[in-house]
Motif scaffolding. Structure first.
Motif, short mmCIF file in Angstrom:
data_model
loop_
_atom_site.label_atom_id
_atom_site.label_comp_id
_atom_site.label_asym_id
_atom_site.label_seq_id
_atom_site.Cartn_x
_atom_site.Cartn_y
_atom_site.Cartn_z
N PHE A 4 0.98 -1.21 0.12
CA PHE A 4 0.04 -0.03 0.04
C PHE A 4 0.88 1.09 0.11
CE2 PHE A 4 -2.37 3.16 2.41
CZ PHE A 4 -3.62 3.39 1.41
N LEU A 5 1.68 1.37 0.73
CA LEU A 5 2.77 2.38 0.95
C LEU A 5 3.56 2.47 -0.36
CD1 LEU A 5 4.14 2.31 4.59
CD2 LEU A 5 2.65 3.92 3.53
N LYS A 6 3.89 1.66 -1.07
CA LYS A 6 4.67 1.64 -2.32
C LYS A 6 3.69 2.28 -3.31
CE LYS A 6 7.89 -2.01 -1.92
NZ LYS A 6 8.41 -3.36 -2.39
N MET A 7 2.50 1.83 -3.44
CA MET A 7 1.66 2.40 -4.36
C MET A 7 1.36 3.67 -3.95
SD MET A 7 -2.02 0.66 -5.54
CE MET A 7 -2.94 0.84 -4.02
N ILE A 8 1.05 4.25 -2.75
CA ILE A 8 1.09 5.67 -2.35
C ILE A 8 2.10 6.64 -3.06
CG2 ILE A 8 0.81 7.38 -0.61
CD1 ILE A 8 -1.57 5.88 -1.09
N VAL A 9 3.37 5.91 -2.90
CA VAL A 9 4.59 6.68 -3.25
C VAL A 9 4.42 6.62 -4.84
CG1 VAL A 9 7.28 6.16 -3.42
CG2 VAL A 9 5.93 6.19 -1.19
N LEU A 10 4.28 5.59 -5.18
CA LEU A 10 4.33 5.69 -6.99
C LEU A 10 3.36 6.58 -7.48
CD1 LEU A 10 5.38 4.38 -9.55
CD2 LEU A 10 3.39 2.75 -9.27
N ILE A 11 1.98 6.73 -6.84
CA ILE A 11 0.88 7.66 -7.18
C ILE A 11 1.65 9.06 -7.12
CG2 ILE A 11 -1.39 8.41 -6.72
CD1 ILE A 11 -2.03 5.58 -6.35
N LEU A 12 2.15 9.35 -5.88
CA LEU A 12 2.58 10.76 -5.47
C LEU A 12 3.65 11.20 -6.51
CD1 LEU A 12 2.44 10.95 -1.54
CD2 LEU A 12 1.09 12.20 -3.27
N THR A 13 4.76 10.26 -6.78
CA THR A 13 5.49 10.55 -7.76
C THR A 13 5.14 10.53 -9.05
OG1 THR A 13 7.21 8.75 -6.63
CG2 THR A 13 7.73 9.53 -8.68
N CYS A 14 4.28 9.98 -9.44
CA CYS A 14 3.67 10.27 -10.94
C CYS A 14 2.95 11.85 -10.72
CB CYS A 14 2.52 9.24 -11.42
SG CYS A 14 3.42 7.64 -11.81
N VAL A 15 2.06 11.73 -9.78
CA VAL A 15 1.42 13.28 -9.86
C VAL A 15 2.40 14.39 -9.88
CG1 VAL A 15 -0.26 14.35 -8.40
CG2 VAL A 15 -0.88 12.30 -8.95
N LEU A 16 3.15 14.40 -8.83
CA LEU A 16 4.01 15.51 -8.53
C LEU A 16 5.31 15.53 -9.87
CD1 LEU A 16 4.38 15.19 -4.80
CD2 LEU A 16 3.11 16.85 -6.27
N GLY A 17 5.59 14.41 -10.13
CA GLY A 17 6.78 14.51 -11.12
C GLY A 17 6.16 14.77 -12.59
N GLY A 18 4.95 14.61 -13.12
CA GLY A 18 4.46 14.72 -14.13
C GLY A 18 4.13 16.26 -14.61
N CYS A 19 5.12 16.87 -14.78
CA CYS A 19 4.84 18.35 -14.88
C CYS A 19 5.16 18.70 -16.43
CB CYS A 19 5.70 19.34 -13.90
SG CYS A 19 7.50 18.96 -13.98
N ALA A 20 5.14 17.78 -17.30
CA ALA A 20 5.37 18.16 -18.83
C ALA A 20 4.39 19.08 -19.29
CB ALA A 20 5.23 16.88 -19.57
N SER A 21 4.76 20.32 -20.13
CA SER A 21 3.79 21.10 -20.50
C SER A 21 3.15 20.50 -21.89
CB SER A 21 4.67 22.42 -20.85
OG SER A 21 5.43 21.99 -21.94
#
Length: 97
Positions: A4-21
Motif C-alpha cells: 500500500f505504501l509503495k502504491m501511494i509513493v508511486l502515485i505521488l511520484t507520478c502526480v508530482l513528477g508529471g509536470c510536462a507542458s
C-alpha cells in the motif's frame, strides 16, 4: 501494508513528477499566411507568432526570453521547373533586435 505504501509513493511520484507542458501542433497547412511575395514565378508567404497563435504559451514565452522568432514559411512554385531546396535556395539568419 508495504504494498500500500509503495502504491501511494508511486502515485505521488507520478502526480508530482508529471509536470510536462502541453504542446499544440502548429499544422502549417492550416495557417493564414500573410505578405505574399512573388518573383520569377515563385511565391513566398510567411507568418509570425505561430506559437502564440496556436496557444503554446510556455514555448512562446521561451521564444521571447531567448530573442527568437519562429516563422512559418510557405513557398509556392508556379514555374515548370523543379526547385531543389539544397541547391536552389539559400537560407540566412538575422538577429532580432
Amino acid at each position: 501494508m508495504k504494498g500500500f505504501l509503495k502504491m501511494i509513493v508511486l502515485i505521488l511520484t507520478c502526480v508530482l513528477g508529471g509536470c510536462a507542458s502541453s504542446y499544440r501542433p502548429i499544422r502549417p497547412s492550416t495557417l493564414n499566411y500573410t505578405a505574399p511575395v512573388f518573383g520569377n514565378g515563385i511565391g513566398l508567404s510567411y507568418k509570425y507568432d505561430v506559437l502564440k497563435e496556436r496557444r503554446n504559451k510556455k514555448y512562446a514565452a521561451k521564444e521571447a526570453d531567448h530573442g527568437l522568432k519562429l516563422i512559418a514559411v510557405k513557398l509556392t512554385n508556379n514555374t515548370d521547373t523543379v526547385i531543389n531546396v539544397g541547391r536552389d535556395l539559400i537560407f540566412t539568419q538575422e538577429k532580432i533586435q
